[in-house]
Design a protein around this motif. Structure first.
Motif, PDB file in Angstrom:
ATOM      1  N   ILE A 140     -21.918  18.824 -44.195  1.00 24.60           N
ATOM      2  CA  ILE A 140     -22.167  19.311 -42.981  1.00 24.60           C
ATOM      3  C   ILE A 140     -23.060  18.685 -42.042  1.00 24.60           C
ATOM      4  CG2 ILE A 140     -22.703  21.474 -41.837  1.00 24.60           C
ATOM      5  CD1 ILE A 140     -21.861  23.111 -44.577  1.00 24.60           C
ATOM      6  N   GLY A 141     -22.835  18.103 -41.022  1.00 30.36           N
ATOM      7  CA  GLY A 141     -23.823  17.217 -40.195  1.00 30.36           C
ATOM      8  C   GLY A 141     -24.179  17.828 -38.890  1.00 30.36           C
ATOM      9  N   GLY A 142     -24.826  17.098 -38.028  1.00 31.71           N
ATOM     10  CA  GLY A 142     -25.353  17.372 -36.637  1.00 31.71           C
ATOM     11  C   GLY A 142     -24.524  16.947 -35.740  1.00 31.71           C
ATOM     12  N   ALA A 143     -24.692  17.342 -34.586  1.00 32.33           N
ATOM     13  CA  ALA A 143     -23.964  16.659 -33.203  1.00 32.33           C
ATOM     14  C   ALA A 143     -23.951  15.216 -33.201  1.00 32.33           C
ATOM     15  CB  ALA A 143     -24.427  17.437 -31.953  1.00 32.33           C
ATOM     16  N   ASN A 144     -22.792  14.925 -32.457  1.00 32.78           N
ATOM     17  CA  ASN A 144     -22.494  13.245 -32.233  1.00 32.78           C
ATOM     18  C   ASN A 144     -22.668  12.630 -33.516  1.00 32.78           C
ATOM     19  OD1 ASN A 144     -21.857  11.301 -30.466  1.00 32.78           O
ATOM     20  ND2 ASN A 144     -24.260  10.767 -30.169  1.00 32.78           N
ATOM     21  N   PHE A 145     -22.171  13.150 -34.647  1.00 32.14           N
ATOM     22  CA  PHE A 145     -22.093  12.437 -35.798  1.00 32.14           C
ATOM     23  C   PHE A 145     -21.205  11.199 -35.752  1.00 32.14           C
ATOM     24  CE2 PHE A 145     -20.974  11.498 -40.309  1.00 32.14           C
ATOM     25  CZ  PHE A 145     -21.951  12.125 -41.101  1.00 32.14           C
ATOM     26  N   GLY A 146     -21.718   9.951 -36.394  1.00 31.73           N
ATOM     27  CA  GLY A 146     -21.083   8.913 -36.419  1.00 31.73           C
ATOM     28  C   GLY A 146     -21.124   7.948 -35.025  1.00 31.73           C
ATOM     29  N   CYS A 147     -22.255   8.129 -34.124  1.00 30.26           N
ATOM     30  CA  CYS A 147     -22.379   7.446 -33.063  1.00 30.26           C
ATOM     31  C   CYS A 147     -22.870   6.002 -33.345  1.00 30.26           C
ATOM     32  CB  CYS A 147     -23.330   8.100 -32.136  1.00 30.26           C
ATOM     33  SG  CYS A 147     -24.803   8.233 -32.706  1.00 30.26           S
ATOM     34  N   GLY A 148     -22.987   5.140 -32.435  1.00 32.02           N
ATOM     35  CA  GLY A 148     -23.390   3.974 -32.687  1.00 32.02           C
ATOM     36  C   GLY A 148     -22.365   2.687 -33.041  1.00 32.02           C
ATOM     37  N   SER A 149     -22.599   1.568 -33.763  1.00 37.25           N
ATOM     38  CA  SER A 149     -21.571   0.757 -33.942  1.00 37.25           C
ATOM     39  C   SER A 149     -20.069   1.292 -34.340  1.00 37.25           C
ATOM     40  CB  SER A 149     -22.218  -0.371 -34.857  1.00 37.25           C
ATOM     41  OG  SER A 149     -22.314  -0.123 -36.066  1.00 37.25           O
ATOM     42  N   SER A 150     -19.276   0.420 -34.496  1.00 37.57           N
ATOM     43  CA  SER A 150     -18.073   0.775 -34.960  1.00 37.57           C
ATOM     44  C   SER A 150     -17.590   0.685 -36.162  1.00 37.57           C
ATOM     45  CB  SER A 150     -16.637   0.087 -34.036  1.00 37.57           C
ATOM     46  OG  SER A 150     -16.951  -1.301 -34.069  1.00 37.57           O
ATOM     47  N   ARG A 151     -18.631   0.145 -37.125  1.00 39.90           N
ATOM     48  CA  ARG A 151     -18.345  -0.137 -38.535  1.00 39.90           C
ATOM     49  C   ARG A 151     -17.524   0.804 -39.267  1.00 39.90           C
ATOM     50  NH1 ARG A 151     -24.654  -1.258 -39.917  1.00 39.90           N
ATOM     51  NH2 ARG A 151     -24.515  -2.078 -38.059  1.00 39.90           N
ATOM     52  N   GLU A 152     -16.499   0.257 -39.901  1.00 39.74           N
ATOM     53  CA  GLU A 152     -15.522   1.055 -40.526  1.00 39.74           C
ATOM     54  C   GLU A 152     -16.381   1.347 -42.060  1.00 39.74           C
ATOM     55  OE1 GLU A 152     -10.744   1.659 -41.138  1.00 39.74           O
ATOM     56  OE2 GLU A 152     -11.627  -0.573 -40.872  1.00 39.74           O
ATOM     57  N   HIS A 153     -17.384   0.706 -42.584  1.00 36.08           N
ATOM     58  CA  HIS A 153     -17.823   0.787 -43.604  1.00 36.08           C
ATOM     59  C   HIS A 153     -18.593   1.991 -43.963  1.00 36.08           C
ATOM     60  CE1 HIS A 153     -17.547  -3.566 -42.999  1.00 36.08           C
ATOM     61  NE2 HIS A 153     -17.663  -3.731 -44.216  1.00 36.08           N
ATOM     62  N   ALA A 154     -18.964   2.953 -42.607  1.00 33.92           N
ATOM     63  CA  ALA A 154     -19.517   3.851 -42.633  1.00 33.92           C
ATOM     64  C   ALA A 154     -18.633   5.037 -43.296  1.00 33.92           C
ATOM     65  CB  ALA A 154     -20.206   4.462 -41.351  1.00 33.92           C
ATOM     66  N   VAL A 155     -17.532   5.130 -43.004  1.00 30.69           N
ATOM     67  CA  VAL A 155     -16.288   5.872 -43.416  1.00 30.69           C
ATOM     68  C   VAL A 155     -16.168   5.622 -45.047  1.00 30.69           C
ATOM     69  CG1 VAL A 155     -14.074   6.407 -43.239  1.00 30.69           C
ATOM     70  CG2 VAL A 155     -15.386   5.923 -41.122  1.00 30.69           C
ATOM     71  N   TRP A 156     -16.125   4.384 -45.162  1.00 26.49           N
ATOM     72  CA  TRP A 156     -15.841   3.773 -46.599  1.00 26.49           C
ATOM     73  C   TRP A 156     -16.799   4.245 -47.532  1.00 26.49           C
ATOM     74  CZ3 TRP A 156     -14.392  -1.958 -45.139  1.00 26.49           C
ATOM     75  CH2 TRP A 156     -13.218  -1.680 -44.286  1.00 26.49           C
ATOM     76  N   GLY A 157     -18.204   4.225 -46.886  1.00 30.62           N
ATOM     77  CA  GLY A 157     -19.060   4.613 -47.876  1.00 30.62           C
ATOM     78  C   GLY A 157     -19.369   6.080 -48.223  1.00 30.62           C
ATOM     79  N   LEU A 158     -18.892   7.098 -47.194  1.00 27.26           N
ATOM     80  CA  LEU A 158     -19.008   8.468 -47.375  1.00 27.26           C
ATOM     81  C   LEU A 158     -18.032   8.685 -48.360  1.00 27.26           C
ATOM     82  CD1 LEU A 158     -19.264   9.432 -43.538  1.00 27.26           C
ATOM     83  CD2 LEU A 158     -20.752  10.344 -45.442  1.00 27.26           C
ATOM     84  N   GLN A 159     -16.609   8.096 -48.232  1.00 23.12           N
ATOM     85  CA  GLN A 159     -15.749   8.482 -49.179  1.00 23.12           C
ATOM     86  C   GLN A 159     -16.007   7.896 -50.621  1.00 23.12           C
ATOM     87  OE1 GLN A 159     -12.572   6.289 -46.820  1.00 23.12           O
ATOM     88  NE2 GLN A 159     -11.391   8.275 -47.005  1.00 23.12           N
ATOM     89  N   GLN A 160     -16.520   6.731 -50.696  1.00 24.36           N
ATOM     90  CA  GLN A 160     -16.873   6.180 -52.206  1.00 24.36           C
ATOM     91  C   GLN A 160     -18.078   7.350 -52.733  1.00 24.36           C
ATOM     92  OE1 GLN A 160     -17.792   2.250 -52.524  1.00 24.36           O
ATOM     93  NE2 GLN A 160     -15.854   1.554 -51.163  1.00 24.36           N
TER      94      GLN A 160
END
Length: 204
Positions: free
Chosen positions: A72-92
């Motif tokens: 459960i996160g805050g507003a504008n979660f995932g802003c900034g650069s487009s790095r897909e690694h952020a998604v992969w890291g959350l899943q891993q």
């Protein structure tokens, strides 16, 4: 791929607005050429101090939330650069879904393309869920992907919006290439009709 219609598991709250992808997956963990090992880098500066020791005040380091599947996160979660690694890291790390008031547009597309469900709820619903998981660590939340609902441990239910395309992608485990191939017959029929009417436009 197996259909994903429900996500059920414990949740952890990280109520930080504007949590960007540089924080979610710091640059030093982007040097690999595959997706392996990104769980170690997830939110590294929040989880560890400058010596690499776990921060005792970080909720992600508390044993009660060790197996959380929903963030459960805050507003504008995932802003900034487009790095897909952020998604992969959350899943891993083990997360299957993120619930927040809003998401950055590119992050939203990257997440849905990788079958990480993003659920947008109003702030009061986020606050209520945050209160529950903080007061009783380890309690579970249920997400019904087909009905588009979130059900808290106390039984409160919240409906969330999602486009038909993204909903199908998450449930069926499809990415944008899969969606294109699924429409291949229609694409080929359009090409035949188009070039039949405009033969001079066809590249030989």
């Amino acid at each position: 791929m197996t259909r994903l219609t429900t996500i059920h598991g414990s949740a952890v709250s990280l109520p930080i607005d504007n949590l960007d992808t540089d924080q979610i997956m710091p640059k030093q963990f982007l040097r690999i050429i595959d997706k392996a090992g990104l769980a170690d880098g997830l939110l590294y500066d929040l989880r560890f101090d400058e010596r690499g020791a776990p921060r005792v005040d970080c909720v992600l380091n508390q044993s009660a939330y060790a197996n959380a599947r929903i963030l459960i996160g805050g507003a504008n979660f995932g802003c900034g650069s487009s790095r897909e690694h952020a998604v992969w890291g959350l899943q891993q790390y083990g997360f299957q879904a993120v619930i927040a008031p809003s998401f950055a547009e590119i992050f939203y597309s990257n997440a849905m393309n990788n079958r990480l469900l993003l659920v947008q709820l109003k702030r009061d619903a986020i606050d209520a869920l945050t209160y529950e998981v903080s007061e009783t660590p380890g309690i579970s939340i249920s997400l019904d992907l087909e009905r588009q609902t979130v059900t808290s441990a106390s039984g409160r239910q919240y409906a969330y919006p999602i486009g038909a395309r993204h909903k199908r992608m998450v449930i069926e485990g499809m990415d944008t290439i899969d969606l294109t191939l699924d429409s291949l017959a229609a694409i080929e029929a359009f090409e035949r009709l188009h070039f039949g009417r405009h033969p001079w436009a066809q590249v030989m």
